[in-house]
Write a protein that holds these residues in place. Structure first.
Motif, PDB file in Angstrom:
ATOM      1  N   LEU A  11       0.835  -1.200   0.000  1.00 45.05           N
ATOM      2  CA  LEU A  11       0.000   0.000   0.000  1.00 45.05           C
ATOM      3  C   LEU A  11       0.869   1.249   0.000  1.00 45.05           C
ATOM      4  CD1 LEU A  11      -2.705  -1.161   2.522  1.00 45.05           C
ATOM      5  CD2 LEU A  11      -2.658  -1.374   0.030  1.00 45.05           C
ATOM      6  N   GLN A  13       1.419   5.214   0.320  1.00 40.32           N
ATOM      7  CA  GLN A  13       0.862   6.396   0.962  1.00 40.32           C
ATOM      8  C   GLN A  13       1.358   7.625   0.217  1.00 40.32           C
ATOM      9  OE1 GLN A  13      -1.382   6.795   3.409  1.00 40.32           O
ATOM     10  NE2 GLN A  13      -1.666   4.590   3.399  1.00 40.32           N
ATOM     11  N   THR A 124      -9.314   0.821   2.935  1.00 40.01           N
ATOM     12  CA  THR A 124      -8.927  -0.069   4.010  1.00 40.01           C
ATOM     13  C   THR A 124      -9.742   0.284   5.243  1.00 40.01           C
ATOM     14  OG1 THR A 124      -7.114   1.413   4.503  1.00 40.01           O
ATOM     15  CG2 THR A 124      -6.590  -0.520   3.180  1.00 40.01           C
ATOM     16  N   TYR A 137      -6.584   3.728   2.837  1.00 38.13           N
ATOM     17  CA  TYR A 137      -5.991   3.485   1.529  1.00 38.13           C
ATOM     18  C   TYR A 137      -7.067   3.099   0.527  1.00 38.13           C
ATOM     19  CZ  TYR A 137      -2.848   1.864  -2.026  1.00 38.13           C
ATOM     20  OH  TYR A 137      -2.191   1.706  -3.213  1.00 38.13           O
ATOM     21  N   TYR A 139      -8.702   1.465  -2.820  1.00 41.20           N
ATOM     22  CA  TYR A 139      -8.481   0.405  -3.799  1.00 41.20           C
ATOM     23  C   TYR A 139      -9.832   0.107  -4.441  1.00 41.20           C
ATOM     24  CZ  TYR A 139     -10.351  -2.782  -0.241  1.00 41.20           C
ATOM     25  OH  TYR A 139     -11.146  -3.390   0.689  1.00 41.20           O
TER      26      TYR A 139
END
Ligand SMILES: [Zn+2]
Length: 146
Positions: A11, A13, A124, A137, A139
């Motif tokens: 992941l 950032q 997330t 995060y 996705y």
């Protein structure tokens, strides 16, 4: 029922730079925000300068919605990232409200993907973050996937 599992991909950032602040602020509110020219309304991801593509205006950062279409994708079977060994999928995604943008993103469901698949934006879990920790995060996963 759609679960909110964390993807297996490493992941990323976003860096703590001023020009990405609206993007990071959006993530903290679980929204994907992309820059759009205040004059001609052209989307521009990634913004290459502090000025819009027509150089006469500034960027407005707008929420691009939670649905998208998969433009292209690849499975990373052998990661070059130290310590990461699991296969994962990254794709280029066309957000519903910014369909001319191609956003690179992690795709959680790697098995049944095809180009033009309908996707939905996920984040997330909130319990993985805190006020001082990394932002949720973003996705994508197949829309309606179980
Ligand atoms: Zn413009």
């Amino acid at each position: 029922m759609v679960t909110d599992t964390r993807p297996t991909a490493p992941l990323w950032q976003p860096p703590d730079v001023e020009w990405l602040r609206p993007y990071r602020d959006g993530l903290s509110e679980r929204e994907l925000r992309l820059p759009r020219c205040s004059e001609c309304a052209q989307w521009c991801w990634y913004p290459l300068t502090d000025r819009s593509p027509c150089h006469h205006a500034t960027y407005l950062w707008e929420h691009v919605g939670a649905t998208a279409t998969l433009f292209s994708f690849t499975r990373v079977q052998r990661s070059l990232i130290p310590g990461h060994t699991e296969p994962y999928v990254v794709g280029l995604v066309l957000p519903e409200y910014a369909p001319r943008c191609r956003v690179a993103a992690v795709i959680a469901d790697g098995v049944h993907l095809r180009c033009d698949a309908a996707l939905e934006l996920r984040f997330t879990r909130s319990d993985e973050t805190s006020d001082t920790g990394p932002a949720p995060y973003p996705y994508y996963r197949l829309r309606g996937a179980r």
